[in-house]
Write an enzyme that holds these catalytic residues in place. Structure first.
Site, PDB file in Angstrom:
ATOM      1  N   GLU A 119      -7.592   5.312   6.437  1.00 27.43           N
ATOM      2  CA  GLU A 119      -7.100   4.020   6.895  1.00 27.43           C
ATOM      3  C   GLU A 119      -8.301   3.221   7.418  1.00 27.43           C
ATOM      4  O   GLU A 119      -9.341   3.787   7.745  1.00 27.43           O
ATOM      5  CB  GLU A 119      -6.087   4.219   8.025  1.00 27.43           C
ATOM      6  CG  GLU A 119      -6.667   4.885   9.259  1.00 27.43           C
ATOM      7  CD  GLU A 119      -6.350   4.151  10.536  1.00 27.43           C
ATOM      8  OE1 GLU A 119      -6.090   2.949  10.460  1.00 27.43           O
ATOM      9  OE2 GLU A 119      -6.378   4.781  11.601  1.00 27.43           O
ATOM     10  N   ASP A 168      -2.795   7.596   9.628  1.00 29.45           N
ATOM     11  CA  ASP A 168      -3.455   6.872  10.721  1.00 29.45           C
ATOM     12  C   ASP A 168      -4.037   7.911  11.651  1.00 29.45           C
ATOM     13  O   ASP A 168      -3.417   8.934  11.907  1.00 29.45           O
ATOM     14  CB  ASP A 168      -2.443   6.011  11.486  1.00 29.45           C
ATOM     15  CG  ASP A 168      -1.957   4.856  10.643  1.00 29.45           C
ATOM     16  OD1 ASP A 168      -2.476   4.696   9.513  1.00 29.45           O
ATOM     17  OD2 ASP A 168      -1.056   4.138  11.096  1.00 29.45           O
ATOM     18  N   HIS A 199      -3.536   9.742  17.024  1.00 33.31           N
ATOM     19  CA  HIS A 199      -2.665   8.589  16.726  1.00 33.31           C
ATOM     20  C   HIS A 199      -1.312   8.649  17.429  1.00 33.31           C
ATOM     21  O   HIS A 199      -1.121   7.960  18.418  1.00 33.31           O
ATOM     22  CB  HIS A 199      -2.500   8.433  15.226  1.00 33.31           C
ATOM     23  CG  HIS A 199      -1.799   7.147  14.866  1.00 33.31           C
ATOM     24  ND1 HIS A 199      -2.347   5.926  15.159  1.00 33.31           N
ATOM     25  CD2 HIS A 199      -0.615   6.912  14.260  1.00 33.31           C
ATOM     26  CE1 HIS A 199      -1.519   4.986  14.749  1.00 33.31           C
ATOM     27  NE2 HIS A 199      -0.464   5.548  14.201  1.00 33.31           N
ATOM     28  N   ASP A 240       6.145   2.278   9.041  1.00 33.54           N
ATOM     29  CA  ASP A 240       5.341   1.821   7.910  1.00 33.54           C
ATOM     30  C   ASP A 240       4.732   3.003   7.147  1.00 33.54           C
ATOM     31  O   ASP A 240       3.988   2.824   6.205  1.00 33.54           O
ATOM     32  CB  ASP A 240       4.267   0.824   8.352  1.00 33.54           C
ATOM     33  CG  ASP A 240       3.329   1.408   9.383  1.00 33.54           C
ATOM     34  OD1 ASP A 240       3.731   2.372  10.050  1.00 33.54           O
ATOM     35  OD2 ASP A 240       2.207   0.902   9.526  1.00 33.54           O
ATOM     36  N   HIS A 241       5.084   4.198   7.597  1.00 34.07           N
ATOM     37  CA  HIS A 241       4.644   5.373   6.839  1.00 34.07           C
ATOM     38  C   HIS A 241       5.807   6.223   6.343  1.00 34.07           C
ATOM     39  O   HIS A 241       5.620   7.065   5.481  1.00 34.07           O
ATOM     40  CB  HIS A 241       3.710   6.234   7.698  1.00 34.07           C
ATOM     41  CG  HIS A 241       2.386   5.583   7.941  1.00 34.07           C
ATOM     42  ND1 HIS A 241       1.257   5.917   7.245  1.00 34.07           N
ATOM     43  CD2 HIS A 241       2.027   4.568   8.769  1.00 34.07           C
ATOM     44  CE1 HIS A 241       0.246   5.155   7.652  1.00 34.07           C
ATOM     45  NE2 HIS A 241       0.697   4.323   8.582  1.00 34.07           N
TER      46      HIS A 241
END
EC number: 3.1.27.-
Lengths: 976, 598
Positions: free
Chosen positions: B203, B178, B157, B72-73
């Protein structure tokens, strides 16, 4: 006196020309003085370039300079300083000045003026800073010269305005080290062009001005100077508190680190003063406020600051309990400081689920909006400080936090209760050190707490840890723990038994743990006794195996509980009583004496049954005293029956020592001492003294062994027992002298050569002298003793010939009275037991010849003083080779007072054997009589007599501390 | 006024598809380029047509920065660079660069090979895309071009996750990606210095959560696993291949070692082995313990954890299995779950977030009967546990980061709108800085007030120093005289004389003259003398001269006295001063206007 004797003896017997000792060392010094400074002078003049000069100076700095010549050297240095144009050389000279003024015995007053003068003319900033440093050293050397110090402070004030940070740093340091707070600074006298007419101010406000300096290094120096003032006992004003707090959010870590300390210092000084809370009109105690501030620093960006903050938290005992408890509550985020009354309400808000814990699924689903005005996420200071600290990335911070928790919990039982969960959590840390530390901490605070079942459960889970240290620490913890229910006891027992089966080597530790567990919770053990012993109301159950460690463990628990619970023995079955008798005898340190109804006869030892009771210790003590008195009634040991009495007393004392562990030290000590006396008497009674010399070779041998034995015993007496007083040591030395005299006589009788006897005589006389020196104060107790008589005869002894000396000794020995021993309060005998290796293994340890094999050794030491230096491991190979190994200081652990545990590895190696063979491993106690308790009073002149053979002060040796353990090893030849 | 514009293309009030456009100081930067897990159509990727309708993105973007390797990044990266078209530099850290292509390839395989999609990026495209990547090191300042520089900070993370500071001139933006503020078993905590950016883009996945102590969770987890294993049950832990899986592996591995446990632990193969390999390599990116002990033993070389084979699931006896994927929606974890669900001795532990509709979500909500494909139902008898091991910062962590960085503005992305709202209020209240939470496609403009650096000539500075007090007070502004020269894009402050010299101008004197009329019966010279004594008494610290030719000179001010012919008592005093002495001159004129003392 010895020197005198020596000289005389030499005149008489030897033709060797003597080198005179008259050369006075002081003369030498006087010679070197001018040469040293002169040499320096010449060197510096010779130097063509600054590099050369620097080299000379560096070379010069390596050698020490005597106090008398310092001033000359300083003059020369200063002279060169004025001439020198190179900065680096001047810098070095300045630093040398500082070094020189530190010389012992040199008063640096005379340098002050020059140094200040040079300071005024100096242009280079670096040199200026160095000069100020020199002044600082001078100032610290002259703490009581007020005028000098005042001048130095003035100089520092003047240079504070320098543009170079180093100069400002040094000035602040100087002010911190020398300034005084009470007295205002004298107004600066010189009105230079830049000098503003400043109002009269004190050192503190002057330093605090530099809290806002533009250079972080100066800011740090300013805070450090302030801390220095504090360390010197000055009272720091509270006015800088706000500044210090502001600095704790500085951009630079060293500033923050110093500022945290400053805040802490102030909080210790003014704990009760009231400070306002910004943005509200309420006030709180300063210590609470600063506690909040320091807690805040526990989540600082730099770990150095975090460590510092966490450490400091531990020493803030005055903080209010509700602030303290906040540190463990991450969720409680209402701002207590502003809405104290709303405390409970805010807590409820949080309970209503505004924040989720992350433990249950979807518990963070948004619910009705709560009033967030009283909710503060970050500014509430103390909130969760320890939660953060304990979760920190760096283990240094975590350890600091654990320690801080410990010290806070020790002063506040309610906090101890709260922090329990967190400490238990730390048992799971990834770093063993942290785990171990938290177990230790929990032990330390365990007096305040009672473990609940769930908590105990998590604690016990660690019992399965594969690290021995962790397990043992945990056993130690369980020894001190209070638990709340009988289920807890059961749980603990089950887990301990599991531990026992998994790690059989923990046997002793587990038993001990259960012993304490039982004696602490008799009432909790009582209801589960039938279950534990698996008895049944109607049926006989099979008798458990007596050698099963697990069964022994259960019995230890039960018996210790039964000690204070008289109803318990009624629940025992027959075999339990038998097992009790057995265990009481074999594991007497674990199984207490129980009053068993109608079972006295079964107790194995009659003496024990009669002698014990509530006053058993007292009666034993009485017995000991009685026997000593009985012995002391003997005036002359040569009377018939005296020796028998002595022998019986020795036997009694030895037995007493075995029975009464508390008195073992004293009893053993007396027995050994008496044994020495007995040996001595017997030796003196031998017929050899009346026989012609050539006929008595056999007896000679016998007596000399006796004498040697006495010598050995006296060393044991002196070094193996702790708690001795000077008087006892003197008595021991007396006996030792007697033994030595005996030996001397024997030598004189057996050896023909006069030279040999001469050396021995001389040594003996030295011994006597040193005795006099060491035990001057004790001499009144030694009436009619051997030593006293000797000392009376001393002038004659030193003058007479060796053979006469021997004769005198012989008579004195026989006439001298036996010295009675007075017992000191508490004597402990140093002892050691090797737990591992057990020596029972039949499997040889195989290794290849030429390589090494590591043998794990685990031993407990009791009452050994300074074990790190004295305890050695001896390995004895079958071929007589013996190795002595010094364990690392880190191998010694101290689980309790007076107890040391040695866990180490010994490396063995040997050339090939054809068969497996046993080696012996044992622990030794190394001693040297120079480390004797009396040596502190050694006179100074002794050192200057290095040339002479030193007296008894360097006798070194070892005493066996433990029983040897045999280990099978098998070095195999290397395969090619 | 200069400003910074920020437009989220994804992750604005949403989780997934992180893609944020930043224009700062005339530069355009794309932060992250992710995909959305929840969609299978065009919405899966950010809408790049926002940047340009047609043609390539290269000329519109100065650089692309990827914070970490989660899809998702970075999932849309090959699509953007190869299919839409972008040739500029892509920045990411070394571990991200190493692991990213593996995940992209996996993602491609699933979409193309399993779901049969067409018009998707190919393996070659992934390779081409990775060629454009420029690796970053921690705390290394990378100059993208003359003015734009970026710097990476550690973010916790996952392995290689970074926060990035983007700086143009004196304006700066920090993007966190994140991050995690509490260290875990294999990674450290995020850290940033006090860089005071104009805006901090953070975030906010866990904006409303404050988690319990990590240790409680760990202990609970271990205890549950231990108990189940001792009971002889099997433990299933569905995980995603990278990130949490490694943490849990280390946790269990060390626990097994500490407790001397024998039950086997399996890890479903595939991605994992490759990934573990990278974890072994990038040891410097892990936490203190692993970094310090890797010389003796690399923690990622597991002793107790073995590769899983499908057949093992039916083995008797206790075991622990890590299986992918994490939400039990497909694949191996679901297969194993089906096998074990019927036995109450077994346990499944969900270590993270589960999207609605997945089996994981259902069982977490307590569903006891599951409908499987083909109308079969599955009774769920095994224990279901949830343990949040998510490595995002919680509310307190976010606040802590803000405190560390001290930004002037805050912008929240990557979170649910409702939760963001709460955190936004908190931030504004606590730090009194403005906080934004734009939705996708919404632009936030932040006006910056950058200070303009000016070179000052040393001479001028020294002169000012000599004039003023001992040391300049760092905290207080001070006025000084000088000439500002703006030439060739540079600003310089120099002394007037130097400016004149440089510009080749001659100096003009500006003098003010003023007449003051005064009634005075004395003669001119007497008046002058009286003026002299008067001034002497008033202006003590100034040099006042009485020049014989009939003038009084105070500093540079000339005073003359004339009397008018018609009225001898009316004296006219002539005052003349230069522009520099304006203050003194006007003071003197008012003083003289008041008249002389008699």
């Amino acid at each position: 006196m010895a020197a005198h004797l020596k000289k005389r003896v030499y005149e008489e017997f030897s033709k060797v020309s003597q080198v005179t000792l008259e050369e006075v060392p002081a003369k030498k010094l006087r010679l070197t003085k001018p040469s040293k400074s002169a040499a320096l002078h010449i060197d510096l003049c010779k130097a063509t370039s600054p590099t050369d000069a620097l080299q000379y100076l560096l070379h010069f700095a390596r050698k020490p300079v005597e106090a008398e010549s310092v001033e000359g050297v300083v003059r020369i240095l200063l002279e060169h300083y004025y001439k020198e144009s190179d900065n680096s050389v001047r810098l070095k000279i300045a630093s040398l000045l500082g070094l020189l003024s530190k010389t012992q015995g040199f008063a640096p007053d005379c340098v002050v003026d020059d140094a200040i003068n040079t300071l005024n003319n100096e242009k280079s900033h670096q040199v200026l800073a160095q000069l100020l440093d020199t002044l600082l050293i001078i100032g610290t050397q002259l703490p009581d010269k007020i005028a000098v110090i005042q001048r130095l402070i003035d100089v520092a004030c003047k240079h504070l305005t320098s543009t170079y940070f180093g100069v400002r740093n040094k000035c602040l340091q100087l002010l911190g080290c020398l300034g005084t707070v009470d007295k205002p600074l004298s107004k600066e006298t010189d009105a230079g062009p830049g000098a503003q007419t400043s109002p009269v101010r004190d050192v503190q406000s002057l330093i605090s001005d530099y809290f806002q300096d533009q250079d972080p290094r100066v800011r740090t120096a300013a805070i450090k100077a302030m801390l220095q003032l504090h360390e010197r006992g000055m009272k720091i004003q509270q006015t800088i508190y706000n500044q210090a707090c502001k600095l704790s959010s500085d951009d630079y870590e060293q500033v923050r680190s110093a500022a945290v300390q400053m805040v802490w210092v102030l909080s210790q000084h003014y704990p009760e003063s009231i400070v306002p809370i910004p943005s509200s009109n309420e006030e709180i105690r300063l210590v609470d406020d600063s506690f909040g501030k320091i807690c805040h620093m526990v989540s600082d960006g730099s770990w150095v600051v975090r460590v510092q903050a966490a450490k400091l938290l531990g020493s803030m005992h005055q903080v209010s309990p509700h602030f303290l408890e906040q540190t463990l509550d991450k969720k409680l985020m209402s701002d207590l400081r502003r809405k104290r009354t709303a405390h409970e309400r805010a807590k409820e808000l949080y309970a209503s689920g505004e924040f989720s814990s992350g433990r249950r699924w979807a518990d963070d689903a948004p619910k009705e909006k709560v009033d967030t005005s009283g909710v503060n996420l970050i500014d509430s200071g103390a909130c969760g400080a320890f939660v953060h600290g304990l979760e920190d990335e760096m283990y240094e911070v975590r350890i600091a936090a654990v320690e801080a928790l410990c010290s806070l919990a020790q002063s506040s039982p309610s906090f101890a209760e709260k922090c329990l969960d967190f400490l238990v959590d730390m048992f799971n840390d990834e770093i063993e050190e942290v785990r171990l530390q938290s177990i230790h901490v929990l032990r330390q605070i365990s007096t305040h707490i009672t473990l609940r079942e769930d908590q105990l459960d998590t604690v016990l889970a660690v019992l399965e840890d594969s690290s021995r240290d962790i397990r043992e620490a945990l056993h130690e913890l369980l020894c001190y723990t209070n638990v709340s229910t009988k289920e807890c006891i059961q749980l603990a027992l089950v887990e301990l038994l599991k531990n026992l089966s998994k790690y059989p080597t923990d046997r002793n530790s587990v038993w001990k743990c259960l012993k304490f567990l039982g004696s602490r919770h008799p009432t909790l053990v009582l209801p589960i006794v039938p279950e534990l012993l698996s008895t049944h109301p109607y049926f006989d159950t099979p008798e458990p195996d007596m050698d099963d460690p697990a069964y022994i463990a259960v019995l230890v628990l039960v018996f210790n509980a039964a000690k204070s619970c008289p109803t318990m023995p009624a629940l025992f079955s027959d075999h339990t009583f038998r097992h009790y008798a057995y265990l009481r005898d074999s594991l007497s340190h674990l199984v207490p004496h129980l009053r068993l109804p109608g079972r006295k006869q079964t107790a194995s030892s009659g003496l024990e049954a009669s002698g014990v009771g509530s006053g058993s210790l007292e009666s034993a003590q009485n017995f000991l005293q009685d026997s000593l008195i009985r012995v002391s009634a003997l005036q002359n040991l040569e009377t018939p029956g005296a020796q028998d009495l002595l022998e019986f007393t020795i036997r009694d004392l030895q037995r007493l020592g075995e029975l009464q562990t508390e008195l073992a030290g004293s009893a053993d000590f007396c027995a050994t001492y008496l044994h020495c006396q007995l040996l001595l008497t017997k030796a003196l009674q031998e017929k050899l003294w009346t026989m012609a010399v050539p006929l008595c070779l056999k007896q000679n041998a016998k007596v000399s062994t006796a004498a040697r034995q006495i010598l050995d015993e006296t060393y044991k007496l002196e070094f193996l027992y702790s708690g001795l007083e000077t008087q006892q040591i003197a008595s021991i030395h007396n006996v030792r002298l007697q033994a030595k005299a005996l030996l001397l006589i024997l030598t004189a009788r057996s050896k023909r050569g006069v030279d040999r006897v001469l050396g021995v005589c001389e040594k003996f006389l030295q011994d006597v002298e040193s005795f006099q020196r060491l035990f001057m104060t004790e001499l009144p107790h030694f009436q009619d003793s051997f030593v006293e008589k000797l000392l009376e005869l001393m002038p004659r002894l030193t003058a007479c010939k060796p053979l006469d000396l021997v004769k005198i000794l012989q008579t004195t020995l026989r006439q001298s009275r036996f010295i009675h021993l007075k017992l000191p309060e508490q004597i402990h005998r140093a002892s050691a037991t090797i737990i591992e290796p057990t020596g029972e293994s039949d499997n040889p340890l195989k290794f290849t010849t030429g390589l090494v094999v590591a043998l794990d050794i685990d031993a407990t030491l009791e009452h050994v003083q300074d074990p790190q230096t004295t305890v050695k491991v001896q390995v004895l190979y079958p071929d007589g080779q013996s190795h002595i190994i010094h364990p690392k200081p880190g191998d010694f652990r101290t689980p309790g007072p007076g107890r040391v545990r040695l866990i180490t590895q010994v490396y063995l190696s040997h050339s090939a054997w054809t068969e497996a063979c046993q080696i012996e491993v044992r622990l030794l106690l190394a001693y040297s009589s120079s480390s004797s308790k009396q040596s502190a009073s050694k006179p100074a002149w002794n050192e200057s007599m290095d040339g002479l053979p030193t007296s008894e002060s360097c006798i070194e040796g070892t005493i066996h501390l433990s029983k040897p353990v045999k280990v099978f090893i098998m070095p195999k030849p290397a395969r090619r | 006024m200069p400003d910074i514009k920020i437009t989220p293309l994804g992750a604005g009030q949403d989780v997934g598809r992180s893609c944020i456009l930043v224009s700062i100081g005339g530069k355009n930067i794309m932060l992250d380029c992710g995909m959305h897990m929840g969609y299978n159509d065009d919405r899966r990727f950010p809408d790049f047509s926002y940047i340009t309708q047609n043609g390539r993105l290269t000329e519109f973007l100065d650089c692309v920065i990827i914070s970490h390797f989660h899809l998702d990044h970075c999932g849309a990266l090959p699509y953007m660079s190869e299919m839409v078209g972008y040739d500029g530099p892509i920045y990411m850290t070394h571990p991200t660069k190493a692991i990213c292509p593996i995940l992209l390839e996996d993602f491609r395989k699933i979409t193309v090979d399993k779901k049969g999609e067409t018009n998707f990026f190919t393996s070659q495209m992934i390779k081409d895309c990775m060629k454009k990547v420029v690796p970053l090191n921690l705390h290394q300042t990378v100059q993208v071009d003359e003015e734009l520089e970026i710097k990476a900070y550690y973010a916790g993370h996952v392995l290689g996750a970074a926060m990035v500071q983007i700086k143009v001139g004196l304006e700066s933006v920090v993007y966190t990606g994140d991050y995690n503020m509490t260290p875990d078993r294999h990674l450290g905590a995020a850290w940033i210095d006090k860089c005071r950016p104009d805006i901090l883009i953070s975030e906010s996945t866990y904006a409303t959560t404050i988690r319990d102590s990590k240790r409680c969770r760990e202990r609970d987890f271990l205890k549950k696993v231990h108990e189940t294993v001792e009971r002889g049950g099997k433990v299933l832990i569905p995980v995603f291949a990278l990130g949490r899986a490694q943490e849990l592996c280390i946790l269990l591995e060390t626990f097994w070692e500490r407790m001397n446990l024998k039950a086997p632990i399996y890890f479903s193969t595939g991605l994992t082995e490759k990934a573990n390999h990278y974890y072994k390599l990038f040891i410097t990116w892990t936490n203190q313990k692993i970094r310090k002990t890797f010389v003796q033993r690399n923690m990622f070389e597991f002793k107790h954890i073995k590769a899983f084979d499908r057949s093992y699931a039916d083995n008797p006896g206790p075991m622990v299995v890590f299986a992918t994927p994490g939400m039990l929606h497909a694949g191996q974890s679901l297969q194993i779950f089906k096998k074990w669900a019927g036995n109450e001795k077994n346990m499944v532990i969900m270590p993270g977030y589960c999207v609605q509709g997945t089996v994981g979500h259902k069982i977490l909500n307590g569903q006891k009967k599951l409908e499987m494909e083909g109308r079969a139902t599955l009774d769920v008898k095994l224990q279901v546990e949830y343990m949040s091991f998510s490595a995002h910062a919680d509310a307190k962590g976010i606040m802590q980061l803000i405190r560390m960085a001290e930004p002037r503005n805050m912008l929240l992305v990557h979170g649910e709108a409702k939760k963001m709202e709460f955190l936004k209020d908190k931030i504004e209240q606590e730090f009194s800085i403005s906080c934004y939470m734009p939705a996708n496609g919404e632009t936030t403009t932040i006006v910056t007030n950058p200070s303009v650096p000016v070179d000052i000539s040393l001479n001028l500075l020294k002169r000012e120093m000599a004039l003023g007090g001992p040391l300049p007070d760092a905290k207080r502004p001070r006025t000084m005289h000088g000439t500002l020269i703006m030439k060739d894009n540079s600003l310089r402050l120099v002394s007037p004389e130097q400016a004149l010299k440089e510009l080749g101008l001659s100096e003009h004197q500006l003098r003010f003259t003023c007449r003051v009329q005064l009634h005075d019966p004395h003669s001119d010279t007497d008046t002058l003398g009286r003026i002299y004594t008067h001034l002497k008494s008033v202006l003590k610290s100034y040099s006042i001269q009485h020049v014989p030719d009939g003038t009084v000179i105070v500093e540079s001010i000339v005073i003359k006295v004339t009397s008018s012919a018609e009225e001898p008592n009316l004296k006219v005093i002539l005052l003349s001063w230069s522009y520099q002495d304006e203050e003194l001159g006007s003071f003197l004129s008012t003083l003289l206007k008041k008249g002389l003392p008699s």
